[in-house]
Design an enzyme around this catalytic site. Structure first.
Site, PDB file in Angstrom:
ATOM      1  N   GLU A 128     -63.705 -26.731 -70.321  1.00  0.00           N
ATOM      2  CA  GLU A 128     -62.584 -27.516 -69.800  1.00  0.00           C
ATOM      3  C   GLU A 128     -63.130 -28.793 -69.178  1.00  0.00           C
ATOM      4  O   GLU A 128     -64.301 -28.836 -68.787  1.00  0.00           O
ATOM      5  CB  GLU A 128     -61.844 -26.704 -68.737  1.00  0.00           C
ATOM      6  CG  GLU A 128     -62.669 -26.514 -67.468  1.00  0.00           C
ATOM      7  CD  GLU A 128     -62.230 -25.341 -66.596  1.00  0.00           C
ATOM      8  OE1 GLU A 128     -62.417 -24.183 -67.018  1.00  0.00           O
ATOM      9  OE2 GLU A 128     -61.731 -25.606 -65.495  1.00  0.00           O
ATOM     10  N   LYS A 130     -64.314 -31.616 -66.656  1.00  0.00           N
ATOM     11  CA  LYS A 130     -64.732 -31.652 -65.260  1.00  0.00           C
ATOM     12  C   LYS A 130     -64.017 -32.844 -64.628  1.00  0.00           C
ATOM     13  O   LYS A 130     -64.316 -33.998 -64.943  1.00  0.00           O
ATOM     14  CB  LYS A 130     -66.247 -31.805 -65.155  1.00  0.00           C
ATOM     15  CG  LYS A 130     -66.732 -31.779 -63.716  1.00  0.00           C
ATOM     16  CD  LYS A 130     -68.242 -31.667 -63.666  1.00  0.00           C
ATOM     17  CE  LYS A 130     -68.747 -31.377 -62.273  1.00  0.00           C
ATOM     18  NZ  LYS A 130     -68.463 -32.432 -61.312  1.00  0.00           N
ATOM     19  N   ASP A 132     -62.958 -35.621 -62.097  1.00  0.00           N
ATOM     20  CA  ASP A 132     -63.700 -36.377 -61.091  1.00  0.00           C
ATOM     21  C   ASP A 132     -62.806 -36.663 -59.890  1.00  0.00           C
ATOM     22  O   ASP A 132     -62.272 -37.754 -59.740  1.00  0.00           O
ATOM     23  CB  ASP A 132     -64.215 -37.680 -61.719  1.00  0.00           C
ATOM     24  CG  ASP A 132     -65.332 -38.288 -60.905  1.00  0.00           C
ATOM     25  OD1 ASP A 132     -65.756 -37.661 -59.914  1.00  0.00           O
ATOM     26  OD2 ASP A 132     -65.775 -39.391 -61.249  1.00  0.00           O
ATOM     27  N   TYR A 239     -58.212 -24.535 -61.188  1.00  0.00           N
ATOM     28  CA  TYR A 239     -59.180 -24.023 -62.161  1.00  0.00           C
ATOM     29  C   TYR A 239     -60.044 -22.871 -61.643  1.00  0.00           C
ATOM     30  O   TYR A 239     -60.882 -22.343 -62.355  1.00  0.00           O
ATOM     31  CB  TYR A 239     -60.083 -25.140 -62.676  1.00  0.00           C
ATOM     32  CG  TYR A 239     -60.799 -25.946 -61.596  1.00  0.00           C
ATOM     33  CD1 TYR A 239     -61.724 -25.348 -60.748  1.00  0.00           C
ATOM     34  CD2 TYR A 239     -60.550 -27.299 -61.428  1.00  0.00           C
ATOM     35  CE1 TYR A 239     -62.365 -26.066 -59.765  1.00  0.00           C
ATOM     36  CE2 TYR A 239     -61.195 -28.040 -60.446  1.00  0.00           C
ATOM     37  CZ  TYR A 239     -62.102 -27.415 -59.622  1.00  0.00           C
ATOM     38  OH  TYR A 239     -62.735 -28.127 -58.647  1.00  0.00           O
ATOM     39  N   LYS A 327     -72.656 -32.760 -68.400  1.00  0.00           N
ATOM     40  CA  LYS A 327     -72.255 -34.103 -67.991  1.00  0.00           C
ATOM     41  C   LYS A 327     -72.208 -35.067 -69.181  1.00  0.00           C
ATOM     42  O   LYS A 327     -73.007 -34.945 -70.112  1.00  0.00           O
ATOM     43  CB  LYS A 327     -73.259 -34.657 -66.970  1.00  0.00           C
ATOM     44  CG  LYS A 327     -73.254 -33.927 -65.626  1.00  0.00           C
ATOM     45  CD  LYS A 327     -71.910 -34.029 -64.984  1.00  0.00           C
ATOM     46  CE  LYS A 327     -71.908 -33.896 -63.492  1.00  0.00           C
ATOM     47  NZ  LYS A 327     -72.727 -34.777 -62.723  1.00  0.00           N
ATOM     48  N   CYS A 437     -96.006 -53.202 -42.780  1.00  0.00           N
ATOM     49  CA  CYS A 437     -94.626 -52.744 -42.651  1.00  0.00           C
ATOM     50  C   CYS A 437     -93.717 -53.925 -42.298  1.00  0.00           C
ATOM     51  O   CYS A 437     -93.974 -54.623 -41.322  1.00  0.00           O
ATOM     52  CB  CYS A 437     -94.539 -51.680 -41.557  1.00  0.00           C
ATOM     53  SG  CYS A 437     -92.850 -51.210 -41.171  1.00  0.00           S
ATOM     54  N   CYS A 440     -92.315 -53.345 -38.493  1.00  0.00           N
ATOM     55  CA  CYS A 440     -93.103 -53.364 -37.258  1.00  0.00           C
ATOM     56  C   CYS A 440     -94.457 -54.044 -37.438  1.00  0.00           C
ATOM     57  O   CYS A 440     -95.201 -54.199 -36.468  1.00  0.00           O
ATOM     58  CB  CYS A 440     -93.301 -51.944 -36.726  1.00  0.00           C
ATOM     59  SG  CYS A 440     -94.413 -50.950 -37.726  1.00  0.00           S
ATOM     60  N   CYS A 455     -95.937 -46.845 -43.708  1.00  0.00           N
ATOM     61  CA  CYS A 455     -96.217 -47.568 -42.474  1.00  0.00           C
ATOM     62  C   CYS A 455     -96.971 -46.626 -41.543  1.00  0.00           C
ATOM     63  O   CYS A 455     -96.601 -45.459 -41.395  1.00  0.00           O
ATOM     64  CB  CYS A 455     -94.891 -47.982 -41.846  1.00  0.00           C
ATOM     65  SG  CYS A 455     -94.995 -48.379 -40.099  1.00  0.00           S
ATOM     66  N   CYS A 461     -92.740 -47.821 -34.796  1.00  0.00           N
ATOM     67  CA  CYS A 461     -91.979 -48.526 -35.835  1.00  0.00           C
ATOM     68  C   CYS A 461     -90.493 -48.212 -35.630  1.00  0.00           C
ATOM     69  O   CYS A 461     -90.080 -47.067 -35.750  1.00  0.00           O
ATOM     70  CB  CYS A 461     -92.426 -48.078 -37.218  1.00  0.00           C
ATOM     71  SG  CYS A 461     -91.441 -48.808 -38.541  1.00  0.00           S
TER      72      CYS A 461
HETATM   73  S1  IVH Z   1     -65.462 -24.750 -61.272  1.00  0.00           S
HETATM   74  C1  IVH Z   1     -67.813 -21.685 -58.978  1.00  0.00           C
HETATM   75  N1  IVH Z   1     -64.110 -26.370 -62.809  1.00  0.00           N
HETATM   76  O1  IVH Z   1     -67.104 -29.929 -59.800  1.00  0.00           O
HETATM   77  C2  IVH Z   1     -67.386 -22.861 -59.780  1.00  0.00           C
HETATM   78  N2  IVH Z   1     -65.256 -27.295 -60.958  1.00  0.00           N
HETATM   79  O2  IVH Z   1     -69.979 -29.886 -59.456  1.00  0.00           O
HETATM   80  C3  IVH Z   1     -66.456 -23.730 -59.054  1.00  0.00           C
HETATM   81  N3  IVH Z   1     -64.923 -29.688 -60.682  1.00  0.00           N
HETATM   82  O3  IVH Z   1     -67.091 -28.665 -56.549  1.00  0.00           O
HETATM   83  C4  IVH Z   1     -66.187 -25.007 -59.726  1.00  0.00           C
HETATM   84  N4  IVH Z   1     -63.610 -29.975 -62.415  1.00  0.00           N
HETATM   85  O4  IVH Z   1     -65.062 -30.033 -57.303  1.00  0.00           O
HETATM   86  C5  IVH Z   1     -64.900 -26.265 -61.735  1.00  0.00           C
HETATM   87  N5  IVH Z   1     -62.831 -27.698 -64.223  1.00  0.00           N
HETATM   88  C6  IVH Z   1     -63.603 -27.568 -63.156  1.00  0.00           C
HETATM   89  C7  IVH Z   1     -63.940 -28.675 -62.365  1.00  0.00           C
HETATM   90  C8  IVH Z   1     -64.776 -28.490 -61.270  1.00  0.00           C
HETATM   91  C9  IVH Z   1     -64.198 -30.561 -61.400  1.00  0.00           C
HETATM   92  C10 IVH Z   1     -65.740 -30.035 -59.515  1.00  0.00           C
HETATM   93  C11 IVH Z   1     -65.521 -29.170 -58.306  1.00  0.00           C
HETATM   94  C12 IVH Z   1     -66.877 -28.647 -57.926  1.00  0.00           C
HETATM   95  C13 IVH Z   1     -67.768 -29.605 -58.626  1.00  0.00           C
HETATM   96  C14 IVH Z   1     -69.107 -28.975 -58.919  1.00  0.00           C
END
Ligand code: IVH
Length: 715
Positions: A128, A130, A132, A239, A327, A437, A440, A455, A461
């Site tokens: 799924e 991720k 942001d 999620y 990622k 440095c 200092c 330093c 410093c």
């Molecule tokens: S699962 C135990 N699912 O990513 C697993 N996290 O890098 C709990 N995040 O703190 C996270 N989309 O804020 C999960 N589809 C998704 C997500 C997700 C964004 C974020 C979340 C987490 C961070 C970890």
């Protein structure tokens, strides 16, 4: 409330208005404290809003009469220090990262090995986007939303319940069938369109412009005034989950479907995949839609679908073994290197920083990039090999005036990954790394085998001293609420705090009202109340656990984990200090004892001993210890039957894999070793056990079967 009606406000004389502003200000501050700090409001939100409106109306009628640190000034100021803390009943974890297809197949391979699956046994894994944004934990009791908390450090977050209630995607009550207690977790985010419209409104109103949708979402959720949150278009995808009384399904996918039934938004791109190929295909499909989704995503999250397998896989430090974030590749842009500055760190390290012509990389304006050290500028990486496409004979260095490519990946500090030599100005000269440095003037030396120049000024410093103080008050150390990096710098500049002990004598020097501190203008975040709050927060930390103290000292190489190891080994400060002093004799027993700690090597041990050998440090320590009561440290999980025990697994285990057995034992505070010795406490022997079992019997070490072990650890 005995308030003069609204229409009478303009009849007040200046003196009456001033008195009324003061009265209202105090009342608002009182309710703020009840609401934000004690989480126990006495009046309804509507009544509170009425108070504020009255205050604001009066302030508008009499500009200049309102106190500078009054309620209007406080809105939006350092909200993190105003929200009540919430301890998560189940920690909010982070995710490990995968950056390549290879990382993904390793992830799946690790899972198969850990669970000891047959080659033909399929592993279903969900994939799924991720999102942001920022994660939020929503607690429902009997289907009603009772609490919303941000992630914070994963253990403790901020109570943002009132604000979360204003988010349309978050149900106040759940629909259908649900367990009595259920914490739904997910991501708060802002769509691109809403983000742009918000920034346009902010700009028109002369207010803060947000750098990206994530910051806008975070800034909007963490508002002191819920009315502001309500006016910001936040969204939420569910999620994951925290504490639950029971689960509505036995797969990840099943639980997420239940979320949708209860009234949550769930991401439509979530899919159940079989095997690595399938995961990667879905990753590419999501990546292809990234630009048209309308909200920011920074990768794809994979999760083992079966929940019983998730439970067996468990966690490594703060991340689950059963999930990973794949990622998207970093984003890049071209710009000019305008200057190279040197920053001096807590341990005296001279770190070069690139000052860049500002450029937008993946939606964020970048104007600085890290340059690591002098070799990196000359064109060599940490392994001594040429970087940026150069060779050992003809390295590609960086010069002021160069045209460079910057790369940004997630929250990582931007990097310079390439230089366009063809665009180098003819007059550009190789960069001369300073040998003194810049803060200092002390000699800056580079020791043999070290990449970093340092330093030698130590605490004379100012840069090192300030950085050490910042570390001292940081989260894993003394974590003093209201005293962050910014305040440390301000207090340093004023000469109020020059060493850790000074923090604890501030109140005695300034009086309990903190008059000096109050004189710092309200733009720096100090009001009449905050000085008192600060002193209260400082007082709270006069009693400090030994591990936090050790970590807070900022000794090179001593992170939170090693500080905990040291604290556990030595138990109390007196013993620790005496032992570190004695360990200066590298032939002696104290040094051997120090090195005997599992996880403490020569470098770390040397750094600690050197720290104690330095007379400047001893003076600081003596001053500091006069202000503190240091708590003793107990061994971890001392209530577990196996904590502190050394365990060896041998033979075939039938109920769990070796990796699983080891992980569980360690989670209970045991140490797992590969060989049997006098120090072994328990040998768990399965069928086929040979020489280790024999040795255990010879040494008289306790031997048990796998079932006996399981009974012991689950008992
Ligand atoms: S699962 C135990 N699912 O990513 C697993 N996290 O890098 C709990 N995040 O703190 C996270 N989309 O804020 C999960 N589809 C998704 C997500 C997700 C964004 C974020 C979340 C987490 C961070 C970890």
């Amino acid at each position: 409330m005995a308030n003069t009606p609204e229409e009478k406000l303009d009849a007040l004389t200046a003196d009456e208005a001033r008195a009324e502003l003061e009265r209202l200000g105090a009342e608002i501050a009182h309710h703020d404290a009840l609401y934000h700090q004690q989480d126990a409001p006495e009046i309804s939100d509507a009544d509170y809003d009425a108070l504020r409106r009255r205050y604001e109306a009066l302030e508008a009628l009499h500009p200049g009469l309102a106190p500078k640190d009054g309620p209007s000034a406080r809105v939006g100021a350092a909200p993190s220090e105003k929200f009540a803390k919430v301890r998560h009943r189940a920690p909010m974890l982070s995710l490990g990262n995968a950056f390549s297809d290879g990382d993904v197949s390793e992830f799946v391979g690790r899972i198969r090995r850990f669970l000891n699956l047959k080659d033909d046994e399929p592993v279903a894994i969900t994939a799924e986007p991720k999102i942001d944004g920022l994660s939020l934990s929503l607690r429902y009791e009997d289907g009603a939303l009772v609490q919303a908390a941000t992630r914070g450090d994963g253990t403790e977050g901020e109570n943002v319940t009132t604000n979360a209630r204003t988010i349309h995607d978050i149900p106040q009550v759940l629909k259908g069938e649900f367990p009595p207690v259920f914490e739904v977790r997910g991501e708060v985010y802002m769509s691109h369109a809403d983000f742009e419209a918000l920034n346009a409104r902010q700009e028109a109103a002369g207010q803060k412009i947000f750098a990206n949708p994530r910051n806008a979402a975070a800034g909007s959720l963490r508002q002191l005034d819920p009315a502001i949150t309500a006016a910001r278009p936040l969204r939420f995808f569910a999620y994951s989950w925290g504490e639950v009384s029971s689960l509505p399904a036995d797969t990840q996918m099943g639980v997420v479907r239940a979320f949708a039934d209860w009234g949550f938004q769930v991401n439509p791109l979530m899919e159940r995949c079989d095997g690595v190929e399938d995961l990667l295909a879905h990753y590419r499909a999501i990546e292809a839609q990234r630009a048209t989704l309308g909200y920011d995503i920074d990768g794809v999250v994979y999760k083992v679908d079966r929940l019983d397998w998730q439970a067996r896989l468990g966690f490594v430090s703060r991340a689950p073994r059963w999930a990973i974030a794949h990622k998207f590749p970093a984003e890049r842009a071209t710009t000019i290197l305008n200057a190279i500055d040197i920053q001096v760190g807590r341990t005296g390290s001279l770190t070069p920083v690139a000052r860049l012509e500002p450029v937008t990389v993946g939606g964020v304006v970048v104007s600085n990039a890290t340059l690591h050290n002098e070799d990196y500028i000359r064109g060599f990486g940490g392994d001594g090999l040429p970087i940026r496409g150069g060779t050992a004979e003809a390295p590609v260095d960086l010069r002021v005036g160069d045209t460079v490519t910057v790369q940004r990946a997630g929250d990582v500090i931007p990097q310079i990954v390439a230089v366009d030599i063809s665009k180098r100005p003819p007059a550009a000269k190789p960069y001369q790394f300073p040998s003194t440095c810049p803060e200092c003037g002390s000699h800056a030396v580079r020791e043999d085998g070290e990449a970093v120049r340092r330093c030698t000024g130590g605490l004379i410093c100012p840069a090192q001293a300030v950085e050490r103080l910042k570390h001292f008050v940081s989260r894993g150390a003394f974590d003093i609420e209201g005293l962050g990096a910014k305040q440390v710098e301000a207090f340093w500049d004023k000469g109020w705090v020059r060493e850790p002990a000074d923090i604890f004598t501030l109140k005695a020097r300034f009086g309990s009202q903190g008059s000096e501190i109050q004189r710092l203008s309200s733009t720096e975040g100090w009001g009449s109340k905050s000085a008192e709050n600060l002193f209260a927060a400082i007082d709270e930390r006069r009693v400090i656990p030994l591990d936090r103290l050790i970590y807070g000292l900022g000794i090179r190489h001593v992170g939170e984990t090693s500080a905990r190891l040291l604290a556990r080994r030595y138990g109390d400060w007196e013993n620790f200090e005496a032992s570190m002093t004695a360990a200066a004799d590298r032939e002696g027993e104290a040094w051997a004892t120090l090195l005997d700690i599992d996880g403490v090597g020569e470098i770390l041990a040397g750094a600690v001993v050197e720290f104690f050998a330095e007379s400047q440090n001893r003076t600081l320590l003596n001053n500091l210890l006069r202000q503190l009561e240091v708590q003793h440290m107990e061994a971890a999980l001392s209530d577990s039957a196996v904590s502190g025990k050394t365990v060896v697994f041998t033979g075939t285990l039938e109920k769990m894999t070796r990796a699983e057995a080891k992980a569980r034992a360690e989670a209970l505070g045991a140490k797992v070793s590969g060989s049997v010795s006098k120090k072994t406490d328990i040998v768990v022997a399965g069928p086929g056990a040979g020489s280790k079992l024999k040795k255990a019997e010879e040494l008289g070490v306790a031997v048990m079967t796998e079932d006996e072990w399981l009974a012991l650890v689950s008992g």
